[in-house]
Scaffold this motif. Structure first.
Motif, mmCIF file in Angstrom:
data_model
loop_
_atom_site.group_PDB
_atom_site.id
_atom_site.type_symbol
_atom_site.label_atom_id
_atom_site.label_comp_id
_atom_site.label_asym_id
_atom_site.label_seq_id
_atom_site.Cartn_x
_atom_site.Cartn_y
_atom_site.Cartn_z
ATOM 1 N N PHE A 1 -13.036 -61.004 11.057
ATOM 2 C CA PHE A 1 -11.729 -61.583 10.692
ATOM 3 C C PHE A 1 -11.753 -62.396 9.401
ATOM 4 C CE2 PHE A 1 -11.596 -61.208 15.406
ATOM 5 C CZ PHE A 1 -10.660 -60.191 15.441
ATOM 6 N N GLY A 2 -12.835 -62.375 8.684
ATOM 7 C CA GLY A 2 -12.916 -63.144 7.443
ATOM 8 C C GLY A 2 -13.272 -64.591 7.722
ATOM 9 N N TYR B 1 -9.734 -69.544 15.473
ATOM 10 C CA TYR B 1 -9.396 -69.566 14.056
ATOM 11 C C TYR B 1 -8.160 -70.423 13.770
ATOM 12 C CZ TYR B 1 -12.588 -66.225 11.846
ATOM 13 O OH TYR B 1 -13.684 -65.626 11.290
ATOM 14 N N ILE B 2 -7.293 -70.590 14.804
ATOM 15 C CA ILE B 2 -6.068 -71.345 14.517
ATOM 16 C C ILE B 2 -6.098 -72.758 15.111
ATOM 17 C CG2 ILE B 2 -4.426 -69.502 14.033
ATOM 18 C CD1 ILE B 2 -3.703 -69.370 16.916
ATOM 19 N N LEU B 3 -7.257 -73.177 15.613
ATOM 20 C CA LEU B 3 -7.364 -74.539 16.160
ATOM 21 C C LEU B 3 -7.400 -75.563 15.028
ATOM 22 C CD1 LEU B 3 -9.880 -74.105 19.104
ATOM 23 C CD2 LEU B 3 -7.409 -74.438 19.219
ATOM 24 N N TYR C 1 -1.230 -65.157 10.054
ATOM 25 C CA TYR C 1 -1.807 -63.817 10.153
ATOM 26 C C TYR C 1 -2.656 -63.691 11.435
ATOM 27 C CZ TYR C 1 -4.849 -59.871 8.942
ATOM 28 O OH TYR C 1 -5.553 -58.699 8.957
ATOM 29 N N TYR C 2 -3.422 -64.748 11.733
ATOM 30 C CA TYR C 2 -4.224 -64.719 12.974
ATOM 31 C C TYR C 2 -3.284 -64.630 14.186
ATOM 32 C CZ TYR C 2 -7.510 -66.840 9.606
ATOM 33 O OH TYR C 2 -8.266 -67.121 8.507
ATOM 34 N N GLN C 3 -2.154 -65.361 14.112
ATOM 35 C CA GLN C 3 -1.167 -65.325 15.209
ATOM 36 C C GLN C 3 -0.631 -63.909 15.387
ATOM 37 O OE1 GLN C 3 -0.338 -67.666 17.219
ATOM 38 N NE2 GLN C 3 -0.179 -69.671 16.228
ATOM 39 N N ALA D 1 -3.629 -63.840 3.224
ATOM 40 C CA ALA D 1 -2.729 -62.959 3.979
ATOM 41 C C ALA D 1 -1.311 -63.122 3.439
ATOM 42 C CB ALA D 1 -2.774 -63.323 5.454
ATOM 43 N N VAL D 2 -0.602 -62.002 3.415
ATOM 44 C CA VAL D 2 0.763 -61.981 2.885
ATOM 45 C C VAL D 2 1.619 -61.166 3.840
ATOM 46 C CG1 VAL D 2 2.168 -61.063 1.011
ATOM 47 C CG2 VAL D 2 -0.041 -62.067 0.495
#
Ligand SMILES: C[S@@+](CC[C@H](N)C(=O)[O-])C[C@H]1O[C@@H](n2cnc3c(N)ncnc32)[C@H](O)[C@@H]1O
Length: 209
Positions: free
Chosen positions: A164-165, A207-209, A174-176, A137-138
């Motif tokens: 979500f990949g 995903y962000i844990l 990106y997830y945020q 992600a960019v």
């Protein structure tokens, strides 16, 4: 050309690649690929004015060996001479229209950057027999881009991975961003859609844990 997005796409390439850049526009990707040492490159576009701009930039570059072709996707191209494709800055439906199985026999690597409908794109690539090797992600100019690198070979993606990949720490920002986006949509959508958004948000939190 947006720099970070371009650099990310280029980071998936190697000097030994034989590249077709489909939808090249100004030929920024082929010229940068040539700087990396790639010596077989074809830049294509469906629109004449885009290809003219590509030709002009190539002629001004140090890489006149970059070939060009005016065509829809891979039509009329003998893809056997190539092993890598880039399709960037295109919608998912255009990518699906271009990637026909019979044209991909020799294609080992496909680099994609679509702004829309990534769920359908991952499902499509999965069914086409490509493995999602990396997704980066960019963020650039207030926009988020997801650059995908596929390699040939089958894999089974979970429902969440199709959505979500593959979970990657480097893409946490990106997830945020997606979580915030879905949260802000919650009030303005019907109940049924709210349920789906909640599922997306809960999944992304894992995903962000
Ligand atoms: C937004 S530009 C992206 C340019 C470049 N690939 C990049 O990522 O910066 C999309 C380009 O794809 C081209 N394009 C759209 N549909 C196409 C198709 N079916 N075959 C070839 N080129 C196409 C357009 O003409 C346009 O030049």
């Amino acid at each position: 050309m947006k720099k970070k997005r371009l650099q990310t796409i280029l980071s998936f390439l190697s000097p030994e690649d034989k590249l077709i850049d489909v939808g090249t526009d100004h030929a920024y990707i082929p010229i940068e690929a040539a700087k990396m040492g790639i010596t077989k490159i074809l830049a294509t576009d469906i629109h004449e004015h885009a290809l003219e701009s590509a030709k002009e930039n190539i002629s001004k570059s140090h890489y006149p060996f970059i070939e060009t072709k005016l065509c829809d996707g891979l039509e009329g191209i003998d893809t056997k001479d190539y092993n890598t494709l880039v399709l960037a800055g295109m919608g998912t439906s255009t990518i699906q229209h271009i990637l026909k199985k019979e044209k991909l026999e020799s294609i080992q690597k496909i680099i994609l950057q679509s702004n829309h409908d990534l769920e359908n794109l991952r499902r499509f690539m999965n069914e086409l027999g490509y493995t999602l090797k990396d997704e980066v992600a960019v963020e650039e100019g207030g926009h988020f881009y997801l650059c995908m690198c596929y390699v040939s070979g089958c894999e089974v993606l979970t429902k969440k991975e199709i959505l979500f990949g593959k979970k990657q720490k480097k893409n946490a920002f990106y997830y945020q961003y997606l979580i915030k986006k879905y949260e802000s949509m919650m009030e303005s959508v019907p109940k049924e859609k709210q349920k789906l958004l909640k599922y997306y948000i809960e999944t992304l939190k894992t995903y962000i844990l």
